[in-house]
Write an enzyme that holds these catalytic residues in place. Structure first.
Site, short mmCIF file in Angstrom:
data_model
loop_
_atom_site.label_atom_id
_atom_site.label_comp_id
_atom_site.label_asym_id
_atom_site.label_seq_id
_atom_site.Cartn_x
_atom_site.Cartn_y
_atom_site.Cartn_z
N HIS A 120 -10.17 -5.83 -4.91
CA HIS A 120 -10.24 -5.76 -3.45
C HIS A 120 -11.69 -5.73 -3.00
O HIS A 120 -12.52 -5.02 -3.57
CB HIS A 120 -9.52 -4.52 -2.93
N LYS A 149 -5.64 -4.95 -9.40
CA LYS A 149 -5.94 -5.46 -8.06
C LYS A 149 -7.44 -5.43 -7.81
O LYS A 149 -8.08 -4.38 -7.92
CB LYS A 149 -5.23 -4.59 -7.01
N HIS A 171 0.88 -1.16 0.00
CA HIS A 171 0.00 0.00 0.00
C HIS A 171 0.93 1.22 0.00
O HIS A 171 1.62 1.47 0.99
CB HIS A 171 -0.87 0.04 1.25
N HIS A 183 -9.15 -0.78 7.82
CA HIS A 183 -10.31 -0.93 6.94
C HIS A 183 -11.45 0.02 7.30
O HIS A 183 -12.59 -0.23 6.95
CB HIS A 183 -10.75 -2.39 6.90
N HIS A 204 -3.50 -12.48 0.86
CA HIS A 204 -4.17 -12.88 2.11
C HIS A 204 -4.75 -14.30 2.04
O HIS A 204 -5.86 -14.53 2.49
CB HIS A 204 -5.30 -11.90 2.45
#
Length: 564
Positions: free
Chosen positions: A216, A214, A133, A317, A269
């Site tokens: 997400h 990506k 990130h 988050h 993850h």
């Protein structure tokens, strides 16, 4: 000459064993490329002098730099050799010296050659962190000083989206980030936002400079978005990274796997507490098209792992602990049973890569240290691997070093440039004293030039007086910066001519082979077990065996290295 005396003079040789830091991991030198009695070493009264170990050859015929008598630890072997660097690339691994008077010389030393003394040091390929990130540029300083030389991910700074997701969204942000990359002495690649159900918003990001896309869950990782993203990736030979649906709103893990349709994907993850389908995201380790990685906060499983994760997750988050649903979301991701299984799946080679998740539930400077702490913990709890002997842990060391070097490179289509110590590759090398292996590098070389090193007081009469700490070297300054680091993009980006259009100084290198790599290609980490996770107890079973282990109470490579 005794073995001890030889090792003290020229470094370990075939059959010698080296302890990695303060772990219980021992590596053994498998082969020595140097020749006894013909070793080269620099210094007063030593071999590399004019007419002795240094030849009369001109610059075109000699190495620019030679690292002498180093122990190489890489996925392909553990060997003692001289390493030649030429024009920023690894030119040879072999025997250095003066071919006019010495036998078996494969690397010529001349007046144009610089020497780095590798006696007693371990050399590894620069680390590759594929879960970044880009929240703060200062991460790069931390990563580089830890031995990471390539960073792949997404973001635009401390924006709320970037705090949670590794996406650099849209052409404008992509252009700005590529321009910013010119200012940092590290290889960089940026992932665009892959969450869209139509191709054009994704294609334009790849044209603008994205290395891949990506997906997400915070942007909505639905089966439609997955399918569309992978279709665009197939058309552009780029990789897709995915953080799957923790809440199982768009479908369970089976629906996500079905949306892959057998196409290659890098699953972030794939582990105990980082997110993704709860509680059974680990199932995807058994899929032949899935390239699984995990992140370092849960590496390895310790008595403190669970306690630190709840607050970490709430912040990263954008969750509110006063909202019951947000708290339930967070708690669903933190499961001791799957975290414990993650340790074992790494040790058996089912989890192929390890990365950081920098400042977003991960520590950017601890990819390498936590990899080796995990290897140590598994040796202590599970004993030697079947592939290892009673004398050494060579296979285990090769398996774990591959997790942050060659396998991320293969996954993201950059293995033709970086990821291992092999002739022809970009000379991104990390030198370690064995006692500090994995913890504090002695020197980091970028593109053949020293970028960061432990350096003492610049006003001192010699380089070693305190305070000794990491300082940037000449590869990080002026025009050298752009010539010793790379920016990775897609071939579509290169064809669009964005280098000139954006005014970029760094060399742009296209990724390749992203759509053909499979789990089978993950070196030393290709196991594809059938995994089940009990929805009530969270017990993890792989090929019929229950995977469980105790948390570590004490780890090596820890406080004794960080007293000051």
């Amino acid at each position: 000459m005794s073995r001890r005396a030889y090792a003290e003079m020229y470094g370990p040789t075939t059959g010698d064993r080296i302890r990695l830091a303060d772990t219980e991991l021992l590596i053994e030198v498998e082969r020595d490329y140097t020749i006894y009695g013909e070793e080269v070493k620099f210094g007063g009264g030593k071999v590399i002098r004019d007419g002795m170990g240094q030849s009369q050859l001109s610059a075109a015929d000699v190495a620019d730099t030679v690292i002498t008598n180093a122990v190489i630890l890489d996925h392909w072997g553990i060997v003692k050799a001289d390493i030649a660097i030429k024009h920023g690339r690894i030119a040879a691994i072999g025997k250095a010296g003066n071919p006019d008077i010495q036998p078996g010389v494969t690397i010529a030393i001349g007046a144009a050659t610089e020497i780095i003394a590798g006696e007693g040091l371990i050399v590894t390929a620069g680390g590759i962190d594929t879960h970044i990130h880009f929240i703060s540029p200062q991460q790069i300083d931390e990563a580089l000083a830890s031995g990471v030389t390539t960073m792949i991910g997404g973001g635009t700074g401390p924006a709320t989206g970037t705090n949670a997701t590794t996406c650099t969204p849209g052409p404008w942000h992509m252009e700005r980030m590529l321009q910013a990359a010119d200012g940092w002495p590290i290889n960089l690649g940026f992932l665009g936002k892959g969450n869209a159900s139509r191709p054009q918003p994704l294609v334009e990001q790849i044209e603008a400079g994205a290395i891949g896309l990506k997906l997400h869950e915070d942007w909505g990782t639905t089966p439609a978005a997955i399918d569309n993203c992978l279709t665009v990736a197939d058309d552009t030979d780029t990789q897709v990274a995915i953080h799957t649906d923790t809440l199982n709103e768009g479908g369970f893990v089976e629906a996500t796997v079905a949306a892959f349709k057998g196409r290659t994907i890098h699953t972030y993850h794939t582990e105990g507490a980082g997110g993704g389908h709860a509680p059974d995201i680990l199932k995807v380790c058994g899929e032949p098209n899935v390239l699984p990685s995990s992140t370092n906060p849960t590496r390895p499983y310790t008595i403190n792992t669970l306690d630190e994760h709840l607050d970490m997750l709430m912040v990263c988050h954008h969750l509110d602990p006063s909202i019951a649903e947000d708290l339930a979301f967070a708690e669903s991701r933190i499961r001791r049973e799957t975290i414990a299984a993650e340790d074992i799946l790494h040790d058996l080679g089912a989890l192929s890569m390890l990365s950081s998740d920098s400042q977003a539930m991960g520590r950017v400077g601890e990819v390498i240290i936590r990899t080796w702490q995990s290897a140590h913990k598994m040796k202590m709890q599970r004993g030697a691997l079947a592939e290892d002997s009673a004398r050494n842990d060579n296979f285990r060391a090769k398996r774990y070093v591959a997790k942050y070097t060659i396998n991320p490179a293969l996954t993201h289509g950059i293995a033709h440039e970086v990821g291992s110590i092999e002739p022809g590759k970009w000379a991104d090398l990390v030198l370690w004293e064995p006692a500090f292996f994995g913890v504090k590098p002695a020197m980091i070389i970028k593109g053949g030039m020293i970028a960061v090193a432990q350096m003492g007081d610049p006003n001192a009469s010699i380089p070693t007086p305190q305070p000794v700490h990491y300082r940037e070297m000449f590869a990080t300054r002026g025009g050298a910066l752009a010539r010793t680091s790379l920016t990775f993009v897609s071939q579509l980006t290169l064809d669009a001519g964005i280098g000139a259009r954006y005014g970029l100084a760094k060399r742009l290198v296209p990724v390749r082979g992203c759509r053909t790599v499979t789990k089978r290609d993950m070196i030393h980490n290709a196991w594809q077990p059938a995994i089940s996770v009990d929805p009530e107890t969270y017990d993890v079973v792989a090929d019929g065996a229950l995977l469980t282990c105790e948390p570590a109470a004490v780890l090596p490579m820890a406080q004794r290295y960080f007293l000051f």
